[in-house]
Design a protein around this motif. Structure first.
Motif, mmCIF file in Angstrom:
data_model
loop_
_atom_site.group_PDB
_atom_site.id
_atom_site.type_symbol
_atom_site.label_atom_id
_atom_site.label_comp_id
_atom_site.label_asym_id
_atom_site.label_seq_id
_atom_site.Cartn_x
_atom_site.Cartn_y
_atom_site.Cartn_z
ATOM 1 N N ALA A 153 31.372 -38.053 51.942
ATOM 2 C CA ALA A 153 30.391 -37.816 50.886
ATOM 3 C C ALA A 153 29.000 -38.108 51.451
ATOM 4 C CB ALA A 153 30.685 -38.715 49.699
ATOM 5 N N GLY A 154 27.973 -37.757 50.684
ATOM 6 C CA GLY A 154 26.599 -37.968 51.138
ATOM 7 C C GLY A 154 26.345 -39.398 51.582
ATOM 8 N N ALA A 155 26.863 -40.348 50.804
ATOM 9 C CA ALA A 155 26.625 -41.750 51.127
ATOM 10 C C ALA A 155 27.285 -42.111 52.460
ATOM 11 C CB ALA A 155 27.160 -42.641 50.021
ATOM 12 N N ASP A 156 28.448 -41.515 52.743
ATOM 13 C CA ASP A 156 29.127 -41.789 54.014
ATOM 14 C C ASP A 156 28.307 -41.253 55.181
ATOM 15 O OD1 ASP A 156 31.245 -42.785 52.510
ATOM 16 O OD2 ASP A 156 32.158 -40.808 52.351
ATOM 17 N N PRO B 287 32.433 -40.986 44.072
ATOM 18 C CA PRO B 287 31.430 -41.975 44.464
ATOM 19 C C PRO B 287 30.689 -41.538 45.729
ATOM 20 C CG PRO B 287 33.527 -43.035 44.024
ATOM 21 C CD PRO B 287 33.768 -41.566 43.948
ATOM 22 N N GLY B 288 29.392 -41.773 45.744
ATOM 23 C CA GLY B 288 28.618 -41.493 46.938
ATOM 24 C C GLY B 288 28.234 -40.047 47.131
ATOM 25 N N THR B 289 28.492 -39.200 46.150
ATOM 26 C CA THR B 289 28.139 -37.798 46.322
ATOM 27 C C THR B 289 26.692 -37.526 45.925
ATOM 28 O OG1 THR B 289 29.231 -37.442 44.208
ATOM 29 C CG2 THR B 289 30.403 -36.731 46.172
ATOM 30 N N GLY B 290 25.986 -38.548 45.487
ATOM 31 C CA GLY B 290 24.565 -38.372 45.227
ATOM 32 C C GLY B 290 24.209 -38.175 43.768
ATOM 33 N N LYS B 291 25.018 -38.720 42.864
ATOM 34 C CA LYS B 291 24.729 -38.548 41.440
ATOM 35 C C LYS B 291 23.449 -39.282 41.059
ATOM 36 C CE LYS B 291 28.796 -40.234 40.320
ATOM 37 N NZ LYS B 291 29.410 -40.370 41.643
ATOM 38 N N THR B 292 23.357 -40.542 41.465
ATOM 39 C CA THR B 292 22.155 -41.312 41.164
ATOM 40 C C THR B 292 20.942 -40.683 41.830
ATOM 41 O OG1 THR B 292 23.605 -43.231 41.270
ATOM 42 C CG2 THR B 292 21.254 -43.652 41.115
ATOM 43 N N LEU B 293 21.148 -40.286 43.074
ATOM 44 C CA LEU B 293 20.057 -39.681 43.834
ATOM 45 C C LEU B 293 19.525 -38.442 43.112
ATOM 46 C CD1 LEU B 293 18.737 -39.987 46.703
ATOM 47 C CD2 LEU B 293 20.259 -38.155 47.408
ATOM 48 N N LEU B 294 20.429 -37.641 42.611
ATOM 49 C CA LEU B 294 20.043 -36.411 41.931
ATOM 50 C C LEU B 294 19.252 -36.724 40.655
ATOM 51 C CD1 LEU B 294 20.428 -33.392 42.297
ATOM 52 C CD2 LEU B 294 22.441 -33.530 40.839
ATOM 53 N N VAL C 299 18.576 -34.424 56.500
ATOM 54 C CA VAL C 299 17.693 -35.241 55.655
ATOM 55 C C VAL C 299 17.633 -36.669 56.179
ATOM 56 C CG1 VAL C 299 17.484 -36.314 53.384
ATOM 57 C CG2 VAL C 299 17.981 -33.885 53.561
ATOM 58 N N HIS C 300 18.785 -37.174 56.585
ATOM 59 C CA HIS C 300 18.817 -38.592 56.943
ATOM 60 C C HIS C 300 18.346 -38.889 58.357
ATOM 61 C CE1 HIS C 300 20.408 -40.233 53.235
ATOM 62 N NE2 HIS C 300 21.118 -39.130 53.140
ATOM 63 N N VAL C 301 18.294 -37.878 59.221
ATOM 64 C CA VAL C 301 17.783 -38.152 60.568
ATOM 65 C C VAL C 301 16.283 -37.883 60.661
ATOM 66 C CG1 VAL C 301 19.974 -37.686 61.720
ATOM 67 C CG2 VAL C 301 18.316 -35.847 61.455
ATOM 68 N N LYS D 232 13.720 -32.490 47.703
ATOM 69 C CA LYS D 232 13.760 -32.368 49.160
ATOM 70 C C LYS D 232 14.722 -33.380 49.772
ATOM 71 C CE LYS D 232 9.569 -32.678 50.854
ATOM 72 N NZ LYS D 232 8.689 -32.743 49.676
ATOM 73 N N ASP D 233 14.863 -34.525 49.111
ATOM 74 C CA ASP D 233 15.717 -35.581 49.648
ATOM 75 C C ASP D 233 17.183 -35.372 49.335
ATOM 76 O OD1 ASP D 233 13.446 -37.165 50.537
ATOM 77 O OD2 ASP D 233 13.054 -37.418 48.397
ATOM 78 N N VAL D 234 17.455 -34.395 48.507
ATOM 79 C CA VAL D 234 18.844 -34.127 48.125
ATOM 80 C C VAL D 234 19.263 -32.840 48.819
ATOM 81 C CG1 VAL D 234 20.440 -33.864 46.219
ATOM 82 C CG2 VAL D 234 18.305 -35.107 45.890
ATOM 83 N N ALA D 235 20.281 -32.935 49.655
ATOM 84 C CA ALA D 235 20.679 -31.750 50.415
ATOM 85 C C ALA D 235 22.102 -31.369 50.089
ATOM 86 C CB ALA D 235 20.546 -32.036 51.912
ATOM 87 N N GLY D 236 22.418 -30.116 50.334
ATOM 88 C CA GLY D 236 23.814 -29.687 50.307
ATOM 89 C C GLY D 236 24.410 -29.506 48.930
HETATM 90 P P1 ADP Z 1 26.581 -41.882 43.558
HETATM 91 O O1 ADP Z 1 25.592 -42.253 42.500
HETATM 92 O O2 ADP Z 1 27.144 -40.509 43.369
HETATM 93 O O3 ADP Z 1 27.643 -42.881 43.806
HETATM 94 P P2 ADP Z 1 24.285 -42.158 45.236
HETATM 95 O O4 ADP Z 1 23.383 -41.215 44.559
HETATM 96 O O5 ADP Z 1 24.099 -43.598 44.929
HETATM 97 O O6 ADP Z 1 25.792 -41.780 44.943
HETATM 98 O O7 ADP Z 1 24.212 -41.900 46.786
HETATM 99 C C1 ADP Z 1 24.121 -42.951 47.705
HETATM 100 C C2 ADP Z 1 23.277 -42.558 48.899
HETATM 101 O O8 ADP Z 1 23.924 -41.540 49.647
HETATM 102 C C3 ADP Z 1 21.955 -41.973 48.521
HETATM 103 O O9 ADP Z 1 21.005 -42.962 48.335
HETATM 104 C C4 ADP Z 1 21.633 -41.085 49.710
HETATM 105 O O10 ADP Z 1 21.059 -41.825 50.748
HETATM 106 C C5 ADP Z 1 22.991 -40.621 50.162
HETATM 107 N N1 ADP Z 1 23.297 -39.288 49.643
HETATM 108 C C6 ADP Z 1 24.301 -38.984 48.799
HETATM 109 N N2 ADP Z 1 24.320 -37.654 48.548
HETATM 110 C C7 ADP Z 1 23.293 -37.115 49.207
HETATM 111 C C8 ADP Z 1 22.773 -35.776 49.322
HETATM 112 N N3 ADP Z 1 23.329 -34.744 48.689
HETATM 113 N N4 ADP Z 1 21.684 -35.584 50.100
HETATM 114 C C9 ADP Z 1 21.122 -36.625 50.740
HETATM 115 N N5 ADP Z 1 21.557 -37.886 50.669
HETATM 116 C C10 ADP Z 1 22.628 -38.155 49.925
#
Ligand code: ADP
Ligand code: ZN
Length: 630
Positions: free
Chosen positions: A377-380, A213-220, A353-355, A171-175
């Motif tokens: 990216a997601g992180a931005d 970077p910041g596209t949510g790899k760790t998050l996923l 998700v973030h709001v 649910k926390d991962v969008a898009g």
């Molecule tokens: P990466 O590992 O790809 O560099 P992260 O997973 O660390 O990126 O993402 C950093 C932050 O950006 C996450 O903690 C989250 O808050 C936000 N974020 C990135 N991608 C997404 C996404 N697809 N949906 C929601 N939040 C995201």
């Protein structure tokens, strides 16, 4: 030795030393020091009760009555103060008459060996202890920078970051729905491993997540652990590579041991490229042995690992191309999930998700915020929401309004532009027309692969947009007509720029390079030039050990033939340019329309493309082909 034990041992030693020092101190308070002559006078006057002879000292007790007649008054006063025993000590001088005198005075005397232990302690043991203490302290300090301390080299415990529950779900991962879908299988396996085991299903061992970077790899990866309800062990590839040879390899072993204990679980290795760079590419000297050892250990561990234990290794990288191919082989990281930067719709979902926990003013329109953040990216986006919230809070507002988003955007865009990650309006227009050119040509040329997706979302540093073409089948042979059509598609981006703007950009470098290579290959390898005939002309490869050293290219043809080759390559490219220019000029309206849609939506898929072509009275050459026998 256990840390706790070591600690209490230290305290005990300290206490012992303290007690001894204290005792000595108290003793000295109860003893009066006499000069030897005073001692002799007291002895002569019969005021000495009994004494002990030591090699360097004489100690004993005095009879204080009437001592005043023998010793100065002040001295007697001091002796009385020492308490009941009237102990004294004096430094022994060489005095052979002492013993006869003692005998004559009938003083009880005894010999004693000097107690050496305190001296020993102070002169030898204590300094040693101090040195050992300093050594320990320094090692701890060093260890602080490196992890577990020098005694714990190879234990990755300190570095492995373990979360029993990540608290993150899908649910926390969008898009990035496609990536989520691909990972659903992993979640299911972790939830019901026995089901898979019974059926003998093949479970992925390693999943590589590729994305900027910041596209949510760790998050996923965390979300996968969270969905499955299993522990999440993570550490970064760069942390494996240590200053001591062999440490990285030990860490890998330890990591896998820990994972086996925690199974089912997910092991996540961030920055896999730091550890998994292709071996032997770092120059002439054989490269970084330590990294290679670590990498080899990782490969060995992954091979020896039985997936049925319920451990899935996930890794993230944004540079898959530099990874050692061995890492990507079957049974290792053979499952790849790519995360692109989000498109318009994806960005809106991520913003939502973030709001979730932010109070928004009613007029805030996330769709328009999403429209203004191409290339984020997601992180931005998470950062954007955070920044807007902070601004609203600073101004004492009750809700975050559009103005806060505008301000935050200005700031973040400026920062990202510096990092070259966000295109300005003109750049976007150029990229849109460039990609539209590629796509249109690919659709209109019968022998080109059909387009599955056109996008102007920047991908990494090099590609500002891309046109994805999917071959309909595996190809082992390419006909000349197909190669020529491919040449057309490659050049179409640059030519579209030329036609629409009367100016060209640097964005076509890669296209031109590929087109040139292809044309040269056609001439020198495939015998597709009438002028040169069927001969092939090989330029010999540079010897491997001289890789990276600039040598003049070695040819196996004459200088004159080389000139002809160059002319032929040039001719192929010029003819292609001619053809493409004609085609694009003829369909300028379609080109412009496609670029317009790209600017608006950023991504156009196959259906969108077909609709657009139809609207301009064009057919995709690939539709017509569909029923045709090959
Ligand atoms: P990466 O590992 O790809 O560099 P992260 O997973 O660390 O990126 O993402 C950093 C932050 O950006 C996450 O903690 C989250 O808050 C936000 N974020 C990135 N991608 C997404 C996404 N697809 N949906 C929601 N939040 C995201
Ligand atoms: Zn291009």
């Amino acid at each position: 030795m256990d840390k706790k034990q070591a600690f209490s041992l230290w305290y005990m030693l300290l206490a012992l030393v303290l007690i001894m020092v204290l005792q000595e101190f108290i003793d000295s308070r109860q003893t009066q020091t006499l000069s030897y002559s005073e001692f002799k006078q007291a002895l002569a006057a019969g005021k000495v009760d009994d004494i002990t002879l030591q090699p360097g000292l004489v100690t004993g007790r005095l009879n204080a009555d009437g001592l005043e007649q023998v010793l100065p008054a002040a001295r007697v006063e001091a002796i009385r103060k020492t308490g009941g025993e009237h102990r004294f000590v004096t430094v022994r001088v060489d005095d052979p008459e002492l013993v006869p005198q003692l005998d004559a005075a009938k003083v009880r005397y005894a010999g004693a060996l000097e107690s050496k232990w305190l001296a020993l302690l102070l002169s030898w043991v204590v300094p040693t202890l101090i040195f050992v203490g300093i050594w320990f302290f320094l090692m701890k300090r060093m260890g602080g920078g490196m992890g577990g301390g020098i005694l714990e080299i190879g234990k990755s415990k300190a570095r492995v970051y373990m979360q029993q529950q990540t608290g993150v779900t899908f649910k926390d991962v969008a898009g990035i729905d496609e990536a989520k879908e691909e990972l659903m299988e992993v979640v299911e396996f972790l939830q019901h491993p026995e089901r898979y085991r019974r059926l003998g299903g093949k479970i992925p061992k390693g999943v590589l997540i590729v994305g900027a970077p910041g596209t949510g790899k760790t998050l996923l990866a965390k979300a996968v652990a969270g969905e499955a309800g299993v522990p999440f062990l993570s550490l970064s590839g760069s942390e494996f590579v240590e200053m001591f040879v062999g440490v990285g390899a030990a860490r890998v072993r330890d990591l896998f041991d820990q994972a086996a204990q925690k199974a089912p679980c997910i092991v996540f290795i961030d920055e896999l490229d730091a550890l998994g760079k292709a071996r032997g590419v770092s120059g002439l000297g054989g490269g970084n042995d330590e990294r290679e050892q670590t990498l080899n250990q990782l490969l060995v561990q992954m091979d020896g690992f039985d997936t049925n234990r319920g451990v899935i290794i996930m890794a993230a990288t944004n540079r898959p191309e530099i990874l050692d191919p061995a890492l990507l082989r079957a049974g290792r990281f053979d499952r790849h999930v790519t995360i692109d930067k989000p498109d318009l719709n994806g960005r809106r979902q991520i913003l939502e998700v973030h709001v979730k926990n932010v109070t928004l003013a009613p007029e805030v329109d996330l769709a328009s915020v999403a429209a203004r953040t191409p290339g984020f990216a997601g992180a931005d986006l998470a950062n954007l929401v955070n920044e807007a919230t902070l601004r609203a809070a600073k101004r004492g507002k009750d809700a975050v309004d559009m103005q806060d988003f505008e301000d935050a955007l200005d700031r973040i865009v400026a920062g990202l532009e510096k990092k070259n990650r966000v295109m300005n309006a003109m750049e976007r227009r150029i990229v849109a027309h460039h990609e539209a050119g590629h796509a249109l040509l690919a659709e209109l040329r019968e022998h080109a692969d059909k387009v599955s997706k056109v996008s102007i979302i920047p991908r990494g540093v090099a590609a500002l947009g891309y046109t994805q073409q999917l071959p309909t089948e595996d190809r082992y042979l390419l006909r000349q007509s197909e190669l020529l059509d491919r040449l057309d598609v490659l050049l179409a981006g640059r030519i579209a720029e030329q036609i629409m703007f009367g100016d060209v950009s640097t964005g076509a470098e890669n296209d031109l390079q590929r087109a040139t290579d292809m044309a040269r290959h056609m001439v020198t390898h495939y015998g597709m030039s009438e002028t040169l005939g069927l001969a092939t002309y090989d330029s010999q490869p540079t010897p491997l050990y001289l890789n990276g050293v600039n040598l003049p290219e070695r040819r196996n043809c004459s200088e004159r033939t080389a000139e002809v080759i160059d002319a032929e390559v040039r001719r192929l490219l010029d003819e292609a340019r001619q053809r493409v220019t004609e085609t694009l000029n003829a369909h300028r309206d379609a080109l412009e329309a496609l670029a317009g849609v790209l600017l608006e939506k950023e991504v156009v898929d196959r259906t969108g493309l077909e609709t657009l072509l139809k609207a301009h009275g064009l057919h995709s050459a690939h539709e017509a082909q569909a029923g045709k026998p090959t």
